[in-house]
Design an enzyme around this catalytic site. Structure first.
Site, short mmCIF file in Angstrom:
data_model
loop_
_atom_site.label_atom_id
_atom_site.label_comp_id
_atom_site.label_asym_id
_atom_site.label_seq_id
_atom_site.Cartn_x
_atom_site.Cartn_y
_atom_site.Cartn_z
N GLU A 46 -6.40 -7.96 0.07
CA GLU A 46 -6.85 -8.02 1.46
C GLU A 46 -8.35 -7.77 1.48
OE1 GLU A 46 -4.67 -5.18 3.85
OE2 GLU A 46 -2.76 -5.80 3.03
N GLU A 105 0.82 -1.22 0.00
CA GLU A 105 0.00 0.00 0.00
C GLU A 105 0.85 1.27 0.00
OE1 GLU A 105 -2.86 -0.13 3.19
OE2 GLU A 105 -4.17 -1.45 2.06
C1 GAL Z 1 -4.12 -2.45 5.26
C2 GAL Z 1 -2.69 -2.93 5.35
C3 GAL Z 1 -2.55 -4.15 6.22
C4 GAL Z 1 -3.34 -3.97 7.49
C5 GAL Z 1 -4.77 -3.72 7.14
C6 GAL Z 1 -5.70 -3.59 8.32
O1 GAL Z 1 -4.14 -1.10 4.98
O2 GAL Z 1 -2.18 -3.23 4.07
O3 GAL Z 1 -1.20 -4.37 6.51
O4 GAL Z 1 -2.81 -2.93 8.22
O5 GAL Z 1 -4.84 -2.51 6.42
O6 GAL Z 1 -7.01 -3.32 7.91
#
Ligand code: GAL
Length: 657
Positions: free
Chosen positions: A314, A142
């Site tokens: 994710e 990110e």
């Molecule tokens: C994203 C990040 C992850 C984790 C996640 C939590 O922004 O890539 O490492 O922090 O959020 O929601």
């Protein structure tokens, strides 16, 4: 579509790993992303690599039949690097270095950071690049997360000056292009150019725009440095990055040219809670399902970025920890989000994270399991959807009938010079997207440079800069094209076009914007089609007149403001909408879509549709029950004829015919 999961073996006792891998496989997980924050474990001191633990973790995952995505760990530089050269730390606008003790404490312009990053990426790629279980690489994590993209350090300034020199060649050219005669801003050398911050008065907008262009190029070059190393040492593996929702501080189209797959991190509830332009009423309404168009918008953006290939890297699997309020999704929603991604053509949906971690910053962030290793609601739904996906026939997404053009430079231009405090470019684009989706349409979100020929309609909510080549491309487009307010209002050097807006488009669309009106909150202007009021302009209107001394005989006015000025004009297949429209937007879009031969289907409430090849999906974001608009006699492959909140139905459009 495969299911995946984000896993951090280094955060758990080694004696969990084997069981975790077995459990993943049993759950229906096929892809596991690891290692993206583990720099301190891979390289505990400079040049001293420790791979045994990672060898073992990859081996265990591979033995369970899982495919591995390796993340490069450059978002979390280790302490030794900061000690070795404190200038790896980014600097804020007031000259303060950010500290060590979290993540993203890195200055992309700093040579020590770039060198150390190249070294760890190369070492990882050499060790694992040809491992049979490693199918892909994620660069960094990110870019820009926690609003960390821009550093105002001496390194950034030095490289910004080099960047300017490359672009303008001579300082005279820069002075002229920037209009530095204004306020005696002229400089005698590139070394005299400063960063556009902490000034006594607003910076020259082109100075700010060039700095934003530089920052975007800087992250793209940092990413390219990684992709080149990975491609050298890990042939045949896909390279991807995980983009963020509604993030626009760098040009994603540009970065995606160096990637094989575009991925994003989908947190529907977290984003609904934090995206600034979602209203309080909508936050409340969609607090447990997510805004019905938010995930789909990013899916369609990623599909365009990845030239068809996209993943969710994710996926929210329960409450997050980072919004002001972090509610629990309604039961079924994790499954529904997964099926929605399938309908938009995702290759992989990977849940964040395998298990909630009982310590450190994200201890309140859920995963598929509770910290005590018990399967949580998200895990139950992942298991269910894995079985359901296996039952669905294979299919591929078709191109959508409608393209929506997203332009990062326009975002920056309107950020720098909004002219009206509430002129938010991303909100405007999202409003168009949401309106099109509520007309039952599939949408591709594309760059202005994309090939547009196959779209029946091209919708450009606004594009600040229209080059003569783009004007020609839009004019020659075989379908209909709608451009929204402020289109063609700026030049490359952030000036007003000599011929007035919409600039080079005037050759094909003979109108001229004489002046612009930024409307205060609660000031609205009625927009009418004939005698019928279709809605009200708010925030913005362009004062448009037919182009003097031009042949305007083919110019049609479809809608006008109550004072008689044109609001929606058409010439040939080009349309221009001279206002920010709220409830009137569906009428205008329908006029354009109708002319383009695109049929629409008005949806209400939380129901949304999406085609995936010949399969069609309905999803209900609720709260009211919704009938699935399936033709009579067509059997459902999944779901019921009436959907409650969070339910999904899928059918084959060719069945029952
Ligand atoms: C994203 C990040 C992850 C984790 C996640 C939590 O922004 O890539 O490492 O922090 O959020 O929601």
């Amino acid at each position: 579509m495969k299911l995946g999961v984000c896993y951090y073996p280094e955060q758990w006792p080694e004696d969990y790993w084997h069981q975790d891998a077995q459990d993943m496989a049993h759950l229906g997980i096929q892809v596991v992303r690891i290692a993206e924050f583990a720099w301190s474990r891979m390289e505990p001191s400079e040049g001293l690599y420790q791979w045994e633990w990672l060898d073992k973790a990859i081996h265990i995952l591979a033995e369970a039949g899982l495919q591995v995505v390796l993340g490069t760990p450059t978002a979390a530089p280790p302490r030794w690097l900061v000690d070795k050269d404190p200038s790896v730390l980014p600097m804020d606008a007031y000259g303060r270095r950010k500290g060590f003790g979290a993540r993203r404490h890195c200055d992309l312009s700093n040579a020590s950071y770039r060198n150390a990053s190249a070294a760890i990426v190369q070492a990882m790629a050499q060790r694992y690049g040809k491992h049979p279980a490693v199918i892909a690489w994620q660069t960094d994590n990110e870019y820009g997360c926690h609003d960390t993209l821009t550093s105002y350090s001496p390194d950034a300034l030095r490289r910004f000056r080099l960047w300017l020199k490359e672009r303008y060649k001579t300082i005279e050219t820069l002075n002229t292009a920037w209009g530095n005669v204004f306020w005696s801003m002229e400089v005698g050398s590139f070394e005299q150019v400063e960063l556009p911050i902490t000034l006594a008065a607003p910076a020259n907008p082109i100075h700010s725009l060039d700095f934003k262009r530089f920052v975007s190029d800087e992250v793209c070059s940092f990413n390219r440095m990684q992709t080149e190393i990975l491609r050298t040492h890990s042939p045949g593996r896909d390279v991807l990055h995980n983009f963020m929702g509604f993030y626009g501080e760098f040009d994603h189209h540009r970065m995606a040219q160096d990637l094989d797959i575009a991925t994003w991190d989908s947190y529907p509830l977290g984003h609904t809670e934090t995206v600034p332009f979602i209203t309080e009423a909508d936050r409340q309404r969609w607090s447990r399902t997510g805004h019905p168009d938010l995930s789909a918008y990013h899916h369609d953006l990623m599909r365009g970025l990845g030239q068809g290939r996209w993943w969710i890297m994710e996926q929210q699997a329960g409450p997050v920890n980072w919004a002001q309020w972090n509610p629990i999704p309604i039961p079924g929603m994790v499954r529904a989000w997964t099926l929605e991604a399938w309908a938009h053509g995702a290759e992989v949906v990977s849940y964040f994270r395998w298990r909630q971690l009982p310590y450190a910053q994200e201890q309140m962030h859920s995963g598929l399991h509770l910290p005590n290793r018990q399967l949580d609601q998200g895990g139950l739904e992942a298991r269910q959807v894995a079985q359901e996906l296996a039952q669905l026939p294979p299919t591929r997404s078709n191109p959508a009938p409608v393209a929506l053009v997203l332009d990062y430079e326009s975002l920056w231009i309107y950020q720098i010079q909004p002219q009206g405090a509430d002129f938010h470019y991303q909100e405007l684009v999202f409003q168009y997207y949401s309106t099109l989706r509520q007309l039952g349409l599939d949408i591709d979100i594309v760059s202005p440079d994309a090939t547009l020929e196959n779209y029946a309609a091209v919708i450009v909510p606004s594009i600040a800069r229209i080059s003569p080549a783009l004007a020609d491309k839009l004019a020659q487009h075989p379908g209909h094209v709608l451009l929204g307010p402020r289109s063609g209002s700026k030049t490359e050097h952030f000036g007003i076009p000599a011929e007035l807006p919409p600039g080079p488009l005037q050759v094909h669309l003979p109108i001229q914007v004489l002046r612009v009106d930024s409307l205060r909150p609660h000031t609205t202007l009625a927009v009418q089609q004939g005698q019928h009021t279709i809605g009200h302009a708010s925030r913005w209107r362009d004062v448009v007149q037919p182009l003097p001394q031009a042949n305007t005989s083919g110019l049609q006015v479809h809608a006008h403001f109550a004072d008689g000025l044109p609001a929606h004009v058409q010439h040939g297949r080009l349309h221009y909408l001279a206002a920010w429209l709220g409830e009137g937007l569906p009428s205008v879009l329908q006029t354009v879509l109708h002319a383009a031969g695109v049929s629409t289907q008005a949806l209400t409430g939380g129901l949304r549709l999406r085609s995936h090849g010949q399969l069609r999906m309905a999803i209900n974001y609720g709260p009211d029950a919704a009938a699935v608009p399936v033709p009579p006699g067509t059997p459902l492959l999944l779901g019921q004829a009436v959907l409650q909140a969070g339910e999904v139905a899928i059918w084959d459009t060719a069945a029952g015919m």
